[in-house]
Design an enzyme around this catalytic site. Sequence first.
Site, PDB file in Angstrom:
ATOM      1  N   ASP A 297       0.922  -0.981   0.000  1.00  0.00           N
ATOM      2  CA  ASP A 297       0.000   0.000   0.000  1.00  0.00           C
ATOM      3  C   ASP A 297       1.065   1.132   0.000  1.00  0.00           C
ATOM      4  O   ASP A 297       1.486   1.579   0.910  1.00  0.00           O
ATOM      5  CB  ASP A 297      -0.876   0.100   1.186  1.00  0.00           C
ATOM      6  CG  ASP A 297      -1.949  -0.944   1.133  1.00  0.00           C
ATOM      7  OD1 ASP A 297      -2.879  -0.728   0.364  1.00  0.00           O
ATOM      8  OD2 ASP A 297      -1.716  -1.904   1.803  1.00  0.00           O
TER       9      ASP A 297
ATOM     10  N   TYR B 230      17.326  -1.287  11.566  1.00  0.00           N
ATOM     11  CA  TYR B 230      17.867  -0.684  10.348  1.00  0.00           C
ATOM     12  C   TYR B 230      17.112   0.584   9.966  1.00  0.00           C
ATOM     13  O   TYR B 230      17.678   1.511   9.369  1.00  0.00           O
ATOM     14  CB  TYR B 230      17.837  -1.688   9.190  1.00  0.00           C
ATOM     15  CG  TYR B 230      16.476  -1.939   8.587  1.00  0.00           C
ATOM     16  CD1 TYR B 230      16.089  -1.321   7.404  1.00  0.00           C
ATOM     17  CD2 TYR B 230      15.570  -2.819   9.191  1.00  0.00           C
ATOM     18  CE1 TYR B 230      14.845  -1.544   6.840  1.00  0.00           C
ATOM     19  CE2 TYR B 230      14.327  -3.056   8.634  1.00  0.00           C
ATOM     20  CZ  TYR B 230      13.958  -2.426   7.468  1.00  0.00           C
ATOM     21  OH  TYR B 230      12.725  -2.650   6.917  1.00  0.00           O
TER      22      TYR B 230
ATOM     23  N   TYR C 217      11.429   6.268   4.844  1.00  0.00           N
ATOM     24  CA  TYR C 217      11.551   5.749   6.209  1.00  0.00           C
ATOM     25  C   TYR C 217      11.565   6.869   7.244  1.00  0.00           C
ATOM     26  O   TYR C 217      11.368   6.602   8.431  1.00  0.00           O
ATOM     27  CB  TYR C 217      12.851   4.943   6.340  1.00  0.00           C
ATOM     28  CG  TYR C 217      12.842   3.651   5.573  1.00  0.00           C
ATOM     29  CD1 TYR C 217      12.324   2.483   6.134  1.00  0.00           C
ATOM     30  CD2 TYR C 217      13.370   3.584   4.284  1.00  0.00           C
ATOM     31  CE1 TYR C 217      12.324   1.293   5.431  1.00  0.00           C
ATOM     32  CE2 TYR C 217      13.365   2.399   3.573  1.00  0.00           C
ATOM     33  CZ  TYR C 217      12.839   1.258   4.150  1.00  0.00           C
ATOM     34  OH  TYR C 217      12.836   0.080   3.449  1.00  0.00           O
TER      35      TYR C 217
ATOM     36  N   HIS D  90      12.920 -12.601   1.156  1.00  0.00           N
ATOM     37  CA  HIS D  90      12.257 -11.307   1.042  1.00  0.00           C
ATOM     38  C   HIS D  90      11.906 -10.917  -0.389  1.00  0.00           C
ATOM     39  O   HIS D  90      10.944 -10.207  -0.630  1.00  0.00           O
ATOM     40  CB  HIS D  90      13.205 -10.262   1.644  1.00  0.00           C
ATOM     41  CG  HIS D  90      12.568  -8.929   1.873  1.00  0.00           C
ATOM     42  ND1 HIS D  90      11.471  -8.746   2.679  1.00  0.00           N
ATOM     43  CD2 HIS D  90      12.879  -7.701   1.395  1.00  0.00           C
ATOM     44  CE1 HIS D  90      11.144  -7.471   2.706  1.00  0.00           C
ATOM     45  NE2 HIS D  90      11.986  -6.804   1.931  1.00  0.00           N
TER      46      HIS D  90
END
Length: 342
Positions: free
Chosen positions: A124, A159, A254, A312
């Site tokens: 999304d 991270y 981020y 991943h």
Amino acid sequence: MEGVTHHYVSLPTGVRLHFVEWTQTTTSAGSGSQASGARQLPPLVLCHGWPDFWHCNNTKIFWLYQIKALGAAGYRVIAPDLRGFGESQGPHEVEAYGLQEVAGDLVALLDVLDIAKAVFIGHDCRVLGVAALNTPFYPPNPERNPLTAMTEKPGNYDYQLYFMQEGVAEAEFERDVEYALACLIRSSHPSDMAPLLEAKTRLSTANVRERGGMLVGFPPKEKMKYSVMFTPAEFQYYADTFKKSGFRGGLNWYRNVEKNWRWNCAQASHKILQPCLMVTAGKDRVLPPSASKHMERWIPRLSRHHIEECAHWTQQEHPQEVNRALLHWLNSIINDPKAAKL
């Protein structure tokens, strides 16, 4: 890539967006081709993650295989470089990369292309359906700032706290882009895992700041050949693109955790009523299948597909299985009378 065309559009949001579109089956009406009398197929918008662009996706990698398969099935397929990635414009300001701004770009893109509704595949809006690969949906908790929670107990998301230091991760990754991408993007294949198992340092997303950097502790460059998921030409195209765009735009995503939380809390409803598909990967250490455990509470029409022997980078590791899952799900929502009312 044969079968796609490149486009550049200036959006009302102020961003010049680059996207590619599958051209072999599209019509002037803007939908995929279909048999006479069949229900019109919805356009598909493939939204990548980090560190990717239209060619790839971080929920995750290489839309290349999906573009071909979905386009061949008759869908109009559009894969944009989201703001700050690839050839799309990347504003410098951190605040320009919140979810509200990103969603605004996608809505504006639909307007420019005269598309009323679309299915979004990736992370999304005007959404007929959503397919998420690896990344689950979490509703916001108005009582708990996620940045505070992450700071107190970062776990596998350490991270992301490292990424929030402006300029630090950029400098680390841009020092040697090929090496950075070879370290960051690896499959569960034994040949990809072998050099990591030889590392003297425990490599985890949970100890990035303790190690002093995302790439600290990885084997030297001569041992870190790029992943088996790439051909030489693909990897070079990938690296060349990031050399041009840099990493700041993607990392800025981020840096909007708190802003995104406040925006999400302000939404009228945290339930997603559109049909959704959740694809999980058994070997994903950061986003394990257990992270999606309670999604049915907020997404009543959720379908699932699980790939156990996969890490991943789901789309590149198992492209054919991902394509089958997507096409099966798309067929189910197209033939669902409820979908026509959304």
